[in-house]
Design a protein around this motif. Structure first.
Motif, short mmCIF file in Angstrom:
data_model
loop_
_atom_site.label_atom_id
_atom_site.label_comp_id
_atom_site.label_asym_id
_atom_site.label_seq_id
_atom_site.Cartn_x
_atom_site.Cartn_y
_atom_site.Cartn_z
N GLY A 48 0.81 -1.22 0.00
CA GLY A 48 0.00 0.00 0.00
C GLY A 48 0.83 1.26 0.00
O GLY A 48 0.48 2.24 -0.65
N ARG A 49 1.94 1.23 0.72
CA ARG A 49 2.83 2.40 0.74
C ARG A 49 3.43 2.64 -0.64
O ARG A 49 3.54 3.79 -1.08
CB ARG A 49 3.94 2.20 1.77
N ILE A 50 3.79 1.56 -1.33
CA ILE A 50 4.34 1.70 -2.68
C ILE A 50 3.27 2.22 -3.63
O ILE A 50 3.49 3.16 -4.39
CB ILE A 50 4.92 0.37 -3.18
N GLY A 51 2.06 1.62 -3.57
CA GLY A 51 0.97 2.07 -4.42
C GLY A 51 0.59 3.51 -4.16
O GLY A 51 0.32 4.29 -5.09
N GLY A 52 0.57 3.90 -2.89
CA GLY A 52 0.27 5.29 -2.54
C GLY A 52 1.32 6.24 -3.07
O GLY A 52 1.01 7.33 -3.54
N GLY A 53 2.59 5.81 -3.01
CA GLY A 53 3.67 6.64 -3.54
C GLY A 53 3.57 6.82 -5.04
O GLY A 53 3.80 7.91 -5.57
N ILE A 54 3.19 5.75 -5.73
CA ILE A 54 2.99 5.84 -7.19
C ILE A 54 1.85 6.81 -7.49
O ILE A 54 1.98 7.68 -8.36
CB ILE A 54 2.70 4.45 -7.79
N THR A 55 0.76 6.67 -6.77
CA THR A 55 -0.39 7.55 -7.00
C THR A 55 -0.03 9.01 -6.74
O THR A 55 -0.35 9.89 -7.56
CB THR A 55 -1.57 7.13 -6.09
N ARG A 57 2.89 10.43 -6.90
CA ARG A 57 3.80 10.91 -7.94
C ARG A 57 3.06 11.15 -9.26
O ARG A 57 3.32 12.15 -9.94
CB ARG A 57 4.94 9.92 -8.14
N LEU A 58 2.13 10.27 -9.62
CA LEU A 58 1.37 10.45 -10.86
C LEU A 58 0.48 11.69 -10.78
O LEU A 58 0.37 12.44 -11.76
CB LEU A 58 0.54 9.21 -11.17
N VAL A 59 -0.14 11.92 -9.63
CA VAL A 59 -0.97 13.11 -9.45
C VAL A 59 -0.11 14.36 -9.54
O VAL A 59 -0.48 15.34 -10.20
CB VAL A 59 -1.75 13.06 -8.12
N GLN A 60 1.06 14.32 -8.93
CA GLN A 60 1.97 15.47 -8.99
C GLN A 60 2.39 15.76 -10.43
O GLN A 60 2.40 16.92 -10.86
CB GLN A 60 3.20 15.19 -8.12
N GLU A 63 -0.57 17.34 -12.23
CA GLU A 63 -0.75 18.73 -11.81
C GLU A 63 0.26 19.65 -12.46
O GLU A 63 -0.08 20.75 -12.90
CB GLU A 63 -0.65 18.85 -10.29
N GLN A 64 1.48 19.20 -12.58
CA GLN A 64 2.53 20.00 -13.21
C GLN A 64 2.23 20.20 -14.69
O GLN A 64 2.41 21.29 -15.23
CB GLN A 64 3.90 19.34 -13.02
N GLN A 65 1.74 19.15 -15.34
CA GLN A 65 1.39 19.29 -16.76
C GLN A 65 0.22 20.24 -16.95
O GLN A 65 0.22 21.07 -17.85
CB GLN A 65 1.06 17.92 -17.37
N LEU A 66 -0.79 20.12 -16.08
CA LEU A 66 -1.94 21.03 -16.19
C LEU A 66 -1.55 22.47 -15.89
O LEU A 66 -2.02 23.39 -16.54
CB LEU A 66 -3.05 20.57 -15.23
#
Length: 70
Positions: A48-55, A57-60, A63-66
């Motif tokens: 879960g910690r790994i999956g949360g970290g992936i999520t 990072r992907l959201v970040q 957001e940067q692209q938007l």
């Protein structure tokens, strides 16, 4: 990330990047990934910690692209 046949990536070439991200995040968190690729013995909390970290990072990244578009 489990290799589930029901999961379809929108961008097929993203699979390698997501795998690399998983290894990077696991290393940052100090979590040892199984060498044989079998995650059944891995602690749920660590997965879960790994999956949360992936999520996060992907959201970040999104957001940067938007932010760059507007």
């Amino acid at each position: 990330m489990a290799n589930n046949r029901n999961q379809q990536l929108v961008v097929q070439n993203a699979r390698a990047a997501l795998e690399q991200m998983k290894f990077e995040i696991a290393q940052e968190l100090g979590i040892q990934l199984p060498q044989d690729g079998y995650y059944g013995n891995m602690l749920t909390r660590d997965a879960g910690r790994i999956g949360g970290g992936i999520t996060r990072r992907l959201v970040q990244m999104a957001e940067q692209q938007l932010a760059g578009r507007y």
